[in-house]
Scaffold this motif. Structure first.
Motif, PDB file in Angstrom:
ATOM      1  N   GLY A  77       0.804  -1.219   0.000  1.00 13.09           N
ATOM      2  CA  GLY A  77       0.000   0.000   0.000  1.00 13.09           C
ATOM      3  C   GLY A  77       0.840   1.273   0.000  1.00 13.09           C
ATOM      4  N   LEU A  78       2.134   1.139  -0.280  1.00  8.18           N
ATOM      5  CA  LEU A  78       2.989   2.334  -0.285  1.00  8.18           C
ATOM      6  C   LEU A  78       3.165   2.865  -1.715  1.00  8.18           C
ATOM      7  CD1 LEU A  78       5.921   1.284   2.128  1.00  8.18           C
ATOM      8  CD2 LEU A  78       3.911   2.686   2.665  1.00  8.18           C
ATOM      9  N   PRO A  79       3.051   4.179  -1.904  1.00  5.87           N
ATOM     10  CA  PRO A  79       3.386   4.740  -3.219  1.00  5.87           C
ATOM     11  C   PRO A  79       4.890   4.627  -3.449  1.00  5.87           C
ATOM     12  CG  PRO A  79       2.993   6.496  -1.628  1.00  5.87           C
ATOM     13  CD  PRO A  79       2.680   5.204  -0.923  1.00  5.87           C
ATOM     14  N   VAL A  80       5.296   4.536  -4.708  1.00  8.79           N
ATOM     15  CA  VAL A  80       6.721   4.340  -4.979  1.00  8.79           C
ATOM     16  C   VAL A  80       7.378   5.570  -5.614  1.00  8.79           C
ATOM     17  CG1 VAL A  80       6.473   1.829  -5.146  1.00  8.79           C
ATOM     18  CG2 VAL A  80       6.401   3.199  -7.235  1.00  8.79           C
ATOM     19  N   VAL A  81       8.611   5.789  -5.159  1.00  3.63           N
ATOM     20  CA  VAL A  81       9.434   6.913  -5.615  1.00  3.63           C
ATOM     21  C   VAL A  81      10.682   6.325  -6.256  1.00  3.63           C
ATOM     22  CG1 VAL A  81      10.722   8.959  -4.851  1.00  3.63           C
ATOM     23  CG2 VAL A  81       8.683   8.228  -3.580  1.00  3.63           C
ATOM     24  N   THR A  82      10.964   6.714  -7.490  1.00  2.81           N
ATOM     25  CA  THR A  82      12.148   6.162  -8.142  1.00  2.81           C
ATOM     26  C   THR A  82      12.742   7.170  -9.121  1.00  2.81           C
ATOM     27  OG1 THR A  82      13.021   4.113  -9.128  1.00  2.81           O
ATOM     28  CG2 THR A  82      11.032   5.006 -10.130  1.00  2.81           C
ATOM     29  N   GLU A  83      14.047   7.064  -9.310  1.00  4.36           N
ATOM     30  CA  GLU A  83      14.737   8.068 -10.134  1.00  4.36           C
ATOM     31  C   GLU A  83      14.552   7.810 -11.628  1.00  4.36           C
ATOM     32  OE1 GLU A  83      18.766   9.077  -9.068  1.00  4.36           O
ATOM     33  OE2 GLU A  83      19.088  10.128 -10.973  1.00  4.36           O
ATOM     34  N   VAL A  84      14.323   8.894 -12.354  1.00  6.60           N
ATOM     35  CA  VAL A  84      14.314   8.836 -13.819  1.00  6.60           C
ATOM     36  C   VAL A  84      15.510   9.646 -14.286  1.00  6.60           C
ATOM     37  CG1 VAL A  84      12.664  10.789 -14.004  1.00  6.60           C
ATOM     38  CG2 VAL A  84      12.971   9.232 -15.932  1.00  6.60           C
ATOM     39  N   MET A  85      16.286   9.075 -15.200  1.00  8.24           N
ATOM     40  CA  MET A  85      17.512   9.754 -15.632  1.00  8.24           C
ATOM     41  C   MET A  85      17.417  10.382 -17.012  1.00  8.24           C
ATOM     42  SD  MET A  85      20.314   7.135 -14.021  1.00  8.24           S
ATOM     43  CE  MET A  85      21.638   7.680 -15.050  1.00  8.24           C
ATOM     44  N   GLU A  86      16.466   9.879 -17.816  1.00  7.80           N
ATOM     45  CA  GLU A  86      16.412  10.367 -19.203  1.00  7.80           C
ATOM     46  C   GLU A  86      15.020  10.850 -19.559  1.00  7.80           C
ATOM     47  OE1 GLU A  86      18.028   7.645 -22.113  1.00  7.80           O
ATOM     48  OE2 GLU A  86      18.970   6.585 -20.444  1.00  7.80           O
ATOM     49  N   PRO A  87      14.923  11.947 -20.294  1.00  6.19           N
ATOM     50  CA  PRO A  87      13.597  12.442 -20.680  1.00  6.19           C
ATOM     51  C   PRO A  87      12.769  11.373 -21.389  1.00  6.19           C
ATOM     52  CG  PRO A  87      15.297  14.039 -21.273  1.00  6.19           C
ATOM     53  CD  PRO A  87      16.011  12.821 -20.774  1.00  6.19           C
TER      54      PRO A  87
END
Ligand code: PEP
Ligand code: MN
Length: 362
Positions: free
Chosen positions: A157-167
């Motif tokens: 039930g947790l929202p996820v945060v993750t890095e995006v490196m490219e447009p």
């Protein structure tokens, strides 16, 4: 040039503003945000605010080339609360975003998610695309990791945060991501900022290791200019002469940014220190300084982590962190919403071979 419209600006008044901006050599764009409707002049125009401010339906006109205007505190009558999962970031409740530096395998992220959720996390972090100083270091598992992360988020039930490196990855990643992290090294990747602005999802924007607070706010401005108000600023340490810590966590940034912007400010004591033993004390300090939340690295077995093990908390240490920030939060008029699940069990963190599983008290 940024022109704020009064409520109910007539089409005729808006046309007059657009024409006045064009006469000053600006190209124009409309930006709609929860705190107002704006007509923005882009490019190197004449900068005549007086003429614009005198037009019908104009609340104010400000020059934007030197400093952030939409992100500035006086652009919005209220502080921005960024919705994320069941909670939001920037209200009284503190955000606690926790998880591994990198998603390494399904079992690792599942275990991490189960424990951090039980101990009080409000969101799950985990890197799929890793910006590493060395091209030989582990670069992340990419799309496979995103699916594992999304599954772990859904189960807990947790929202996820993750890095995006490219447009170009923003679109393909969007269905699996609740909040895009812009890494410190990408803070001034302007095409990437525009793209996450257009995606409309919350953005966790990390401060560049050598960036001033003014530059940091100007980067946030790029996202807002695309009509996306949901930017969370993250102080994660800056480069100084000090070598005892990986970075110098600039907690000055918390009160200073909060005096300059309506956007929420969270702190990353993991990258800010690079040392596990300093993470909990600096997390307490960040909350005392008025941070709206924390993002911390947690690993079921930090000694075996494929990235940032030295600064990763064990699962049990994460539980301690949540317990220790609670009274600090209350002392500064905030609260830690989560109630840890009682007797959830102790993680097994030693003697594991890869792929053999981490159990909750088993
Ligand atoms: C991370 O969060 O794992 C990370 C790479 O952070 P930063 O961009 O702050 O170095
Ligand atoms: Mn990391």
């Amino acid at each position: 040039m940024i022109v704020k419209l009064n409520d109910h600006a007539s089409p005729a008044a808006q046309s007059a503003i657009l024409e006045a901006l064009a006469r000053q050599d600006y190209t124009t764009r409309r930006v709609s945000l929860p705190f107002g409707d704006f007509i923005v002049g882009l490019g190197d125009g004449a900068g005549d605010t007086t003429t614009l401010a005198a037009l019908e339906s104009v609340a104010w006109a400000r020059r934007g080339a030197e400093r952030a205007v939409l992100a500035a505190i006086d652009a919005s009558p209220t502080r921005t609360e960024v919705p994320l999962g069941r909670t939001s970031i920037g209200g009284t409740a503190l955000a606690v975003i926790a998880g591994p530096c990198s998603v390494e395998d399904r079992d690792q992220i599942r275990t991490c998610a189960r424990f951090v959720a039980a101990y009080g996390a409000t969101a799950l972090r985990g890197g799929a695309f890793k910006p590493r100083s060395s091209p030989y270091a582990f670069q992340g598992l990419g799309h496979e990791a995103l699916e594992m992360l999304a599954e772990a988020g859904k189960t807990t039930g947790l929202p996820v945060v993750t890095e995006v490196m490219e447009p170009g990855e923003v679109g393909p990643m969007a269905p699996l991501v609740d909040c895009f992290q812009i890494g410190a090294r990408s803070m001034q990747n302007f095409p990437l900022l525009r793209e996450v602005g257009r995606a409309g999802k919350p953005v966790l924007l990390k401060r560049g290791p050598s960036s001033t607070m003014k530059e940091f706010l100007l980067s946030a401005e790029y996202v807002l200019l695309e009509g996306n108000p949901n930017v969370i600023l993250c102080e994660r340490g800056i480069k100084t002469f000090e070598t005892a810590t990986r970075n110098t966590l600039d907690l000055n940034a918390v009160p200073v940014l909060k005096s300059q912007t309506h956007l929420p400010v969270v702190v990353d004591p993991s990258h800010g220190t690079g040392r596990r033993d300093a993470v909990i004390p600096m997390a307490r300090a960040a909350v005392a300084a008025g941070a709206d939340g924390l993002i911390v690295e947690v690993h079921p077995d930090p000694a075996r982590a494929l990235s940032d093990g030295d600064q990763s908390l064990t699962l049990a240490q994460f539980r301690t962190l949540v317990e220790e920030i609670r009274p600090v939060a209350e002392a500064v008029g905030r609260r830690v919403e989560a109630t840890p699940v009682p007797n959830f069990g102790e993680p097994r963190t030693s003697g594991r071979r890869r792929g053999t599983g981490w159990g909750a008290g088993d």
